[in-house]
Design a protein around this motif. Structure first.
Motif, mmCIF file in Angstrom:
data_model
loop_
_atom_site.group_PDB
_atom_site.id
_atom_site.type_symbol
_atom_site.label_atom_id
_atom_site.label_comp_id
_atom_site.label_asym_id
_atom_site.label_seq_id
_atom_site.Cartn_x
_atom_site.Cartn_y
_atom_site.Cartn_z
ATOM 1 N N SER A 190 27.093 66.038 23.594
ATOM 2 C CA SER A 190 27.448 66.976 22.520
ATOM 3 C C SER A 190 28.948 67.190 22.394
ATOM 4 O O SER A 190 29.390 67.851 21.448
ATOM 5 C CB SER A 190 26.754 68.315 22.762
ATOM 6 N N GLY A 191 29.730 66.660 23.339
ATOM 7 C CA GLY A 191 31.178 66.779 23.267
ATOM 8 C C GLY A 191 31.754 67.908 24.098
ATOM 9 O O GLY A 191 32.967 68.170 24.033
ATOM 10 N N MET A 192 30.934 68.592 24.883
ATOM 11 C CA MET A 192 31.427 69.674 25.722
ATOM 12 C C MET A 192 32.316 69.117 26.823
ATOM 13 O O MET A 192 32.015 68.087 27.426
ATOM 14 C CB MET A 192 30.246 70.441 26.329
ATOM 15 N N SER A 193 33.413 69.775 27.119
ATOM 16 C CA SER A 193 34.353 69.303 28.128
ATOM 17 C C SER A 193 33.754 69.429 29.524
ATOM 18 O O SER A 193 32.842 70.235 29.754
ATOM 19 C CB SER A 193 35.655 70.091 28.049
ATOM 20 N N ARG A 194 34.291 68.647 30.468
ATOM 21 C CA ARG A 194 33.785 68.680 31.850
ATOM 22 C C ARG A 194 33.962 70.062 32.476
ATOM 23 O O ARG A 194 33.081 70.550 33.180
ATOM 24 C CB ARG A 194 34.516 67.632 32.689
ATOM 25 N N GLY A 195 35.110 70.670 32.228
ATOM 26 C CA GLY A 195 35.354 71.992 32.793
ATOM 27 C C GLY A 195 34.379 73.032 32.294
ATOM 28 O O GLY A 195 33.889 73.863 33.060
ATOM 29 N N LYS A 196 34.047 72.983 31.007
ATOM 30 C CA LYS A 196 33.097 73.940 30.445
ATOM 31 C C LYS A 196 31.692 73.695 30.959
ATOM 32 O O LYS A 196 30.946 74.643 31.229
ATOM 33 C CB LYS A 196 33.136 73.862 28.917
ATOM 34 N N ILE A 197 31.327 72.414 31.078
ATOM 35 C CA ILE A 197 30.009 72.096 31.655
ATOM 36 C C ILE A 197 29.908 72.636 33.070
ATOM 37 O O ILE A 197 28.880 73.202 33.468
ATOM 38 C CB ILE A 197 29.779 70.571 31.632
ATOM 39 N N LEU A 198 30.985 72.475 33.828
ATOM 40 C CA LEU A 198 30.983 72.929 35.219
ATOM 41 C C LEU A 198 30.804 74.439 35.308
ATOM 42 O O LEU A 198 30.056 74.945 36.153
ATOM 43 C CB LEU A 198 32.298 72.511 35.888
ATOM 44 N N LEU A 199 31.459 75.180 34.420
ATOM 45 C CA LEU A 199 31.406 76.640 34.471
ATOM 46 C C LEU A 199 30.134 77.202 33.839
ATOM 47 O O LEU A 199 29.577 78.184 34.333
ATOM 48 C CB LEU A 199 32.635 77.234 33.763
ATOM 49 N N VAL A 200 29.676 76.576 32.751
ATOM 50 C CA VAL A 200 28.552 77.142 31.986
ATOM 51 C C VAL A 200 27.195 76.697 32.525
ATOM 52 O O VAL A 200 26.257 77.494 32.616
ATOM 53 C CB VAL A 200 28.689 76.763 30.492
ATOM 54 N N HIS A 201 27.077 75.415 32.908
ATOM 55 C CA HIS A 201 25.774 74.867 33.281
ATOM 56 C C HIS A 201 25.615 74.650 34.794
ATOM 57 O O HIS A 201 24.512 74.821 35.313
ATOM 58 C CB HIS A 201 25.536 73.531 32.560
#
Length: 306
Positions: A190-201
């Motif tokens: 979906s284009g989510m950044s690695r940092g955001k994936i790490l924090l959110v998921h």
């Protein structure tokens, strides 16, 4: 549509963890009793010093008295009240162990998250952690304490350095398991950044297991803190800790065994309660531990006589 279905089946929402923990407290009497007893110990450590004599008040005339109404746990070689010193020493021992645990858990969680989610960084960090863990913990702590000088800050740094790799490896193993899930792949597509994936998921699903590790780590920190204080590498007298109380009382083990037995039993009880709490909480957040617990329960029922 198919991706959404797989996402729901494989994801482990972090919001379910509090509900599992609440149900565990209702079902598990051992956890409830352990948590209540540990809470009473912490409450006593915080409240009782107001009502007890000063820990520095000496009375050479009444030294080495056995437990009595005036001194429920007796007096030491300087005539100081052992109960007052035990409670005051609990503030230092429990407080320092909690601070060490928080520092080690924070640093270990950061290293584990980064190492588990970034393969290139993992090759360097985990080899460093492996080398770190190859040294015996107490020997490494003693070496750091001797080189930096015995003090509360030295002990904090030394034990944080020791326990960080253990938390890092636990968190990393959890991150590696989550990183392969399909909902993580969907987030990347979906284009989510690695940092955001790490924090959110990733982070919310790692946090429950990390909290269990914190409880178990605090028990180990209390043991090593007691050992370092006993060896004179922790908080130095006259400030009481449970470890240096044992060290001071060992010379009078024959004539006044309560000087060693009382703080020793207190450390043992706190470590035992923390381990019980950690083991019970792990069943609530770890699927494998929960499955093993259910299997053990079924085996016990089958073996029980009818």
């Amino acid at each position: 549509m198919s991706v959404a279905l797989v996402d729901k089946s494989e994801a482990v929402p972090a919001t379910r963890a509090p509900g599992r923990v609440a149900r565990l407290f209702r079902r598990n009497r051992v956890l409830v009793v352990s948590a209540v007893l540990l809470g009473l110990i912490v409450l006593a450590v915080l409240v009782l010093p107001v009502f007890l004599p000063s820990v520095s008040a000496t009375d050479p005339v009444h030294r080495l008295l056995p437990p009595s109404g005036a001194h429920p746990l007796g007096t030491d070689s300087y005539g100081r009240d052992v109960l007052a010193r035990l409670v005051s020493g609990g503030r230092a021992s429990l407080g320092l162990s909690a601070l060490i645990t928080l520092c080690a858990a924070f640093s270990g969680m950061v290293i584990g998250l980064v190492s588990g989610f970034y393969p290139r960084v993992d090759a360097v960090l985990m080899r460093l952690m492996d080398a770190w863990m190859s040294f015996p913990a107490i020997i490494l702590a003693m070496a750091l304490a001797v080189s930096l000088g015995a003090s509360i800050w030295t002990e904090l740094i030394a034990l944080t350095v020791i326990f960080t790799p253990f938390t890092a490896r636990v968190v990393r193993s959890r991150v590696l398991g989550i990183a392969g899930r399909s909902y993580i792949g969907a987030a990347r597509v979906s284009g989510m950044s690695r940092g955001k994936i790490l924090l959110v998921h990733v982070f919310p699903n790692v946090l429950p297991l990390a909290l269990v590790q914190v409880v178990i780590l605090s028990a180990a920190a209390m043991l090593v803190d007691g050992a370092m204080s006993f060896l004179g590498l922790g908080i130095a007298p006259p400030t009481p800790t449970w470890g240096n109380m044992i060290a001071e009382g060992r010379s009078y083990l024959v004539v006044a065994p309560w000087l060693v037995v009382v703080p020793g039993v207190t450390i043992m009880l706190c470590v035992f309660l923390l381990n019980l709490i950690g083991s019970s909480l792990r069943v609530a957040v770890d699927a494998r531990a929960r499955t093993l617990s259910e299997l053990q329960r079924l085996r016990t029922r089958r073996r029980a006589p009818r």
